[in-house]
Design a protein around this motif. Sequence first.
Motif, PDB file in Angstrom:
ATOM      1  N   ILE A   5      13.646   3.453  -8.610  1.00  0.00           N
ATOM      2  CA  ILE A   5      12.269   4.239  -8.398  1.00  0.00           C
ATOM      3  C   ILE A   5      12.278   5.651  -7.920  1.00  0.00           C
ATOM      4  N   VAL A   6      11.336   6.301  -8.378  1.00  0.00           N
ATOM      5  CA  VAL A   6      10.939   7.791  -8.173  1.00  0.00           C
ATOM      6  C   VAL A   6       9.793   7.915  -7.190  1.00  0.00           C
ATOM      7  N   LEU A   7      10.081   8.681  -6.249  1.00  0.00           N
ATOM      8  CA  LEU A   7       9.022   8.968  -5.196  1.00  0.00           C
ATOM      9  C   LEU A   7       8.889  10.643  -5.010  1.00  0.00           C
ATOM     10  N   ILE A   8       7.628  11.012  -5.094  1.00  0.00           N
ATOM     11  CA  ILE A   8       7.358  12.326  -4.973  1.00  0.00           C
ATOM     12  C   ILE A   8       6.633  12.784  -3.610  1.00  0.00           C
ATOM     13  N   PRO A   9       7.294  12.965  -2.568  1.00  0.00           N
ATOM     14  CA  PRO A   9       6.883  13.356  -1.285  1.00  0.00           C
ATOM     15  C   PRO A   9       6.269  14.772  -1.495  1.00  0.00           C
ATOM     16  N   SER A  10       5.514  15.265  -0.352  1.00  0.00           N
ATOM     17  CA  SER A  10       5.389  16.510  -0.073  1.00  0.00           C
ATOM     18  C   SER A  10       5.081  17.001   1.313  1.00  0.00           C
ATOM     19  N   LYS A  36       0.690  -1.180  -0.045  1.00  0.00           N
ATOM     20  CA  LYS A  36      -0.070   0.009  -0.167  1.00  0.00           C
ATOM     21  C   LYS A  36       0.866   1.110  -0.037  1.00  0.00           C
ATOM     22  N   ILE A  37       1.992   1.265  -0.683  1.00  0.00           N
ATOM     23  CA  ILE A  37       2.694   2.469  -0.758  1.00  0.00           C
ATOM     24  C   ILE A  37       2.819   2.746  -2.304  1.00  0.00           C
ATOM     25  N   VAL A  38       2.194   3.780  -2.920  1.00  0.00           N
ATOM     26  CA  VAL A  38       2.277   4.168  -4.391  1.00  0.00           C
ATOM     27  C   VAL A  38       3.470   5.220  -4.829  1.00  0.00           C
ATOM     28  N   CYS A  39       4.320   4.692  -5.862  1.00  0.00           N
ATOM     29  CA  CYS A  39       5.553   5.424  -5.998  1.00  0.00           C
ATOM     30  C   CYS A  39       4.909   6.128  -7.412  1.00  0.00           C
ATOM     31  N   GLU A  40       5.799   7.192  -7.818  1.00  0.00           N
ATOM     32  CA  GLU A  40       5.597   7.968  -8.944  1.00  0.00           C
ATOM     33  C   GLU A  40       5.898   7.312 -10.320  1.00  0.00           C
ATOM     34  N   MET A  41       6.900   6.543 -10.184  1.00  0.00           N
ATOM     35  CA  MET A  41       7.378   5.689 -11.218  1.00  0.00           C
ATOM     36  C   MET A  41       8.674   4.825 -11.123  1.00  0.00           C
ATOM     37  N   THR A  42       8.846   3.764 -11.918  1.00  0.00           N
ATOM     38  CA  THR A  42      10.169   3.166 -11.986  1.00  0.00           C
ATOM     39  C   THR A  42      11.130   3.748 -13.006  1.00  0.00           C
ATOM     40  N   LEU A  65      12.444   5.180 -24.939  1.00  0.00           N
ATOM     41  CA  LEU A  65      12.243   4.208 -23.659  1.00  0.00           C
ATOM     42  C   LEU A  65      11.813   5.152 -22.694  1.00  0.00           C
ATOM     43  N   TYR A  66      10.573   4.616 -21.987  1.00  0.00           N
ATOM     44  CA  TYR A  66       9.990   5.401 -21.144  1.00  0.00           C
ATOM     45  C   TYR A  66       9.665   4.401 -20.009  1.00  0.00           C
ATOM     46  N   PRO A  67      10.068   4.715 -18.486  1.00  0.00           N
ATOM     47  CA  PRO A  67      11.066   5.555 -18.193  1.00  0.00           C
ATOM     48  C   PRO A  67      12.392   5.078 -18.706  1.00  0.00           C
TER      49      PRO A  67
END
Length: 482
Positions: free
Chosen positions: A357-362, A346-352, A434-436
């Motif tokens: 991986i990249v996570l965008i906290p605020s 139950k942790i949603v990340c922005e992308m691989t 290629l994305y990402p």
Amino acid sequence: MGEIIKSIEKYLMDDYSFFTTPGHKQGKGYSNIENLFRYDLTEIDGLDNIHDPYECIKDSLNKLSEFYESTKSYYLVNGSTSGIHIMFFSCFNEGDTVLVERGCHKSIINAIVLRKLKVLYIDRDKYNVDLLLPDKFSFIDYNSKDIIFNDILKIVENNKEIKGVILTNPNYYGIYIDQKKIYSYLRSKNILFLIDGAHGAHIKAFNKSISCVNKFCDISVMSAHKTLASLTQGAYLHVNKSSMVGKVDEYFSIFMTTSPSYIILMSLEKGLYDCVKYKDVSQNYIDECNDFRKLIIDSDIIGVDNDWIKTKSNNNFCYDNSRLCLMFRYGNVHAMDLYNHLLRNKIVCEMTYFNGIVLIPSYCNPQNDFQKLYLNIRNFKEIKYINKIFEIFPKIYDLDNTKAFEPYEVLYKPYEFLEIKKCVNRIIFNDIFLYPPGTPIVVRGEYIQEKHVEIIFEYLKLNYRVNGVFNRKYLKVLEENN
């Protein structure tokens, strides 16, 4: 009940921690607001008009401009994409030449097509990739200083027709370029400097170690919804050149919807007031990010930070420490394994991306989100494998790309679908990348070479998704004799 509503409600039944956009994290940045539909109003007496602000919207925009120290600022409810279009149409005429990053956001390419511009490319993407590779796979020598500045200078000096330079800063990963020297040089050449600062709306308030992205440029756009407590599609546009305000006003009126969402406007103002509130607060969520990096420092996962990027790049690049870009130290773990492990918990990340991986906290993420993330990173049981993708990247940046047509010229030409192996020496209709991480192999209007085909097949063999390849077998190319 509709299918979209059912899907969203089913999704929200679980207690997710969101390290992705939007920045309000499912409303955690708000309090005392019930029944949001009550705020869905329109341009009625007492509520002003975004196309001709004279009351509350005007006052709010003045405060936005004051905070970001711009000549004039605008609220955008059509997203940063509308801001990109406004910038391009305000700054350039049909047939002008611009310099953009080869791996820029597609909204920039779309603006180039719509404005019918000629385009030259700077290959910044190779640095983004190299900085996130394990050291043993690094293929760039960072001994020289001012790499990006020197790349721009060389291209500009050899192409006197360039009217504008557009950079993305910071990028998706949080990698940041100092704009000051570039801006000074371009001003001396009477060349406009535009910034896609979609990931930088928060910097002025929360990250004192780097300059706000709208400071050293002529115009910039920021996606407030990515890192502030604003709703999706909410963005800011900043103009720093008074002589451009009139044109920007005109194109704002053209590209902005005539039915602006007051809920999005309200959330844009909320993002601004949060910035004002937190600007002088010494402790903020960047401290949570830094504490998290320290907790995993002895693992095989590196939490990329400013010291890491500055050291590896010999101070050519900086990093926005509010972004969590996690990379595998030895490059022998598949990023999707970690992504799926976190999602199951139950942790949603922005992308691989190719090595993590990249996570965008605020500032809207509660502290227990970071604790939950750490515990699940610690419990991750990686499966080691040999990641051959690293061997392909240097090949991409050694390609000699030859342009046959400008991107906008291709749009009006007939095309056909051909098997990949039959496309050598044909002209590509759409970008292949290629994305990402968004690395272009060949871009619209360029010739497809044997090396392009070889690299596409190598990607597909490794089960990477190559955007612009149809059914893993066909490319869209211009019909012959075009």
